[in-house]
Design an enzyme around this catalytic site. Structure first.
Site, mmCIF file in Angstrom:
data_model
loop_
_atom_site.group_PDB
_atom_site.id
_atom_site.type_symbol
_atom_site.label_atom_id
_atom_site.label_comp_id
_atom_site.label_asym_id
_atom_site.label_seq_id
_atom_site.Cartn_x
_atom_site.Cartn_y
_atom_site.Cartn_z
ATOM 1 N N GLN A 17 -0.176 -3.393 -7.495
ATOM 2 C CA GLN A 17 -1.629 -3.367 -7.447
ATOM 3 C C GLN A 17 -2.172 -3.748 -6.070
ATOM 4 O OE1 GLN A 17 -2.165 -5.700 -11.441
ATOM 5 N NE2 GLN A 17 -4.051 -4.591 -11.049
ATOM 6 N N HIS A 18 -3.441 -3.419 -5.869
ATOM 7 C CA HIS A 18 -4.280 -3.916 -4.781
ATOM 8 C C HIS A 18 -4.021 -3.321 -3.406
ATOM 9 C CE1 HIS A 18 -5.644 -6.956 -7.573
ATOM 10 N NE2 HIS A 18 -4.490 -7.603 -7.571
ATOM 11 N N ASP A 46 0.943 -2.029 -12.034
ATOM 12 C CA ASP A 46 2.191 -2.479 -12.657
ATOM 13 C C ASP A 46 1.972 -3.386 -13.867
ATOM 14 O OD1 ASP A 46 1.227 -4.542 -11.061
ATOM 15 O OD2 ASP A 46 3.053 -4.765 -9.887
#
Length: 481
Positions: A82-83, A240
């Site tokens: 992520q991110h 995820d």
């Protein structure tokens, strides 16, 4: 080897360290084939970066290692870390390496963004989360400030899983689960927040479309050298943690603790959350519901580093010590201490390496369990077993530390690679129309050995909490940019 009974799908986990691909039989959940290829992560200090082209090459290599079954897959889904901020030029090539989730250089930019929108409570109510350095909006603000030429050259902004899905399909698409970790997507409308984007200096035209959870993102293009059949369906993918929740068939209030490079605690929820402290991120899930989650930066990798420094095996713990070790080797996200480093307290003449190592485990688990209580507010009964997943869940020292500090029963699902399995369940859902959560339940992915609760070690919890509170001045120090 048994002949597959049903159609085959592929679930991909493009994580920080590697890409894993599983070919799964939809009818039985049996993993027919698997492959893995590593990633390269660079950076020192607070920087963590990877070249997105490495992810693409690793995906191809992982699929090749799956062999012939990959060429028979009817659908595929990509779950990713992520991110991460992926910036692309007009040709779809990376402008610069991706800035990863555990890159903490953007902490000052995140703090300024919080102030400019009206504070932590305003952010939590608006986006479900308070943007720290992990969030993509903070990373974009850092890029504009420190590398304005790269920001100006950017014609598309993507998350890691978006990048791979777009390479497969040619369509710029993300999903609500991963979009909710950017800081510029809002639960109220299920869309991008144009005011937040304006605040960050990001044009909405640079962002991908947010797909419906159950719609296909497209089909696999004819790509030279990629061992996937052209025309296979491609699911929207997700982050995820949302994929792991799918992989577990997670129900509301069921607590999960994931032990990986980062540590995460989360549950499924029928309603969005908004924690003004910023501890709990009010993420969306990959089904149209919600995934309140808290994350630490320092988990298995940090404890393994302590074991290496001590010259001991990771399982060589010794009980009974009064030492405290806060393993904040990369700064920390929970608690929000981006400038922190590791802190050791309570060394004595009788201190042993095994006791220091146990203290490292305790420090990592303490942060996760404190966050878990906030994640589960109003959602869980105290006797609900804790699902322990991730690479650390196989370790005895991790499992026993969680039991001793939580007082909960613990279940360790037998299924491995739950992120990839969740992606496979999503691919199966797009292919067949079945709810991916029900697909995972049918596959029995959450089944595994259970361990009874043990009395909570209150003395250890109090000791760690006292050191954390008293070490504030030291833990808050660091270079700000």
């Amino acid at each position: 080897m048994a002949v597959p009974e049903g159609p085959l799908v592929i679930g991909v986990d493009s994580s920080t360290q590697s890409t894993k691909a599983l070919v799964v039989d939809v009818s039985t959940g049996r993993v027919v084939a698997g492959g893995q290829a590593p990633h390269t992560v660079t950076g020192d200090g607070g920087a963590r970066e990877s070249d997105p082209e490495d992810w693409w090459l690793a995906l191809g290599e992982a699929l090749h290692r799956c062999g012939a079954p990959a060429r028979r897959a009817a659908a595929v889904s990509v779950a990713g870390q992520q991110h991460g901020l992926v910036t692309l030029d007009a040709e779809g090539r990376p402008v610069r390496p991706a800035i990863l989730w555990n890159d903490v250089r953007s902490a000052p930019q995140g703090e300024r963004l919080v102030e400019r929108l009206g504070g932590r409570k305003a952010w939590a109510e608006r986006t479900g989360s308070v943007p720290g350095p992990a969030f993509t909006v903070s990373k974009w603000a850092w890029l504009r400030e420190h590398e304005p030429e790269a920001a100006a050259a950017t014609r598309a902004v993507r998350l890691p899983h978006d990048f791979l899905t777009e390479r497969l399909t040619g369509r710029a698409v993300t999903d609500r689960g991963d979009a909710s970790g950017t800081g510029w997507w809002t639960p109220a409308t299920g869309a991008y927040d144009v005011e937040v984007l304006a605040l960050a200096g990001l044009s909405p035209g640079l962002l991908p479309e947010v797909a419906d959870p159950f719609e296909a993102a497209g089909t696999v293009r004819g790509l030279a050298g990629l061992p996937l059949p052209a025309g296979a369906l491609v699911a929207p993918g997700t982050g995820d943690n949302a994929a792991a929740a799918l992989g577990l068939g997670l129900t509301a209030g069921q607590p999960v603790l994931s032990l990986g490079t980062s540590g995460t605690v989360y549950t499924a929820s029928p309603r969005p959350s908004a924690d003004p402290t910023g501890t709990v991120a009010g993420f969306a899930d990959a089904r149209g519901e919600w995934l309140p989650l808290a994350c630490t930066l320092n988990c298995t990798q940090a404890v393994d580093r302590i074991a290496a420094l001590l010259g001991t095996d990771r399982e060589a713990v010794e009980p009974g010590g009064g030492e405290v070790l806060l393993p904040f080797l990369d700064g920390e996200r929970t608690p929000q201490l981006p400038y922190a480093s590791g802190l050791v307290y309570g060394l004595r003449h009788d201190t042993t390496p095994g006791r220091i190592l146990q203290a490292a485990y305790d420090g990592a688990v303490f942060a996760l369990l404190g966050a878990l209580e906030k994640v589960l507010t109003g959602l869980s009964e105290r006797d609900a077993p804790l699902l322990l997943i991730g690479g650390g869940a196989r370790g005895t020292a991790w499992r026993e530390t969680v039991r001793r500090l939580s007082g909960r029963a613990v279940r360790v699902p037998g299924a491995r690679e739950l992120v990839a399995l969740g992606a496979a369940a999503q691919a199966a859902g797009v292919l067949t129309g079945e709810d991916p959560r029900e697909v995972a339940r049918r596959w029995g992915t959450a089944d595994g050995p259970s361990y009874d609760p043990v009395p909570v070690d209150r003395e250890a919890l109090d000791r760690i909490g006292s050191v954390l509170a008293g070490g504030g001045a030291l833990l808050g120090r660091g270079a700000r940019a």
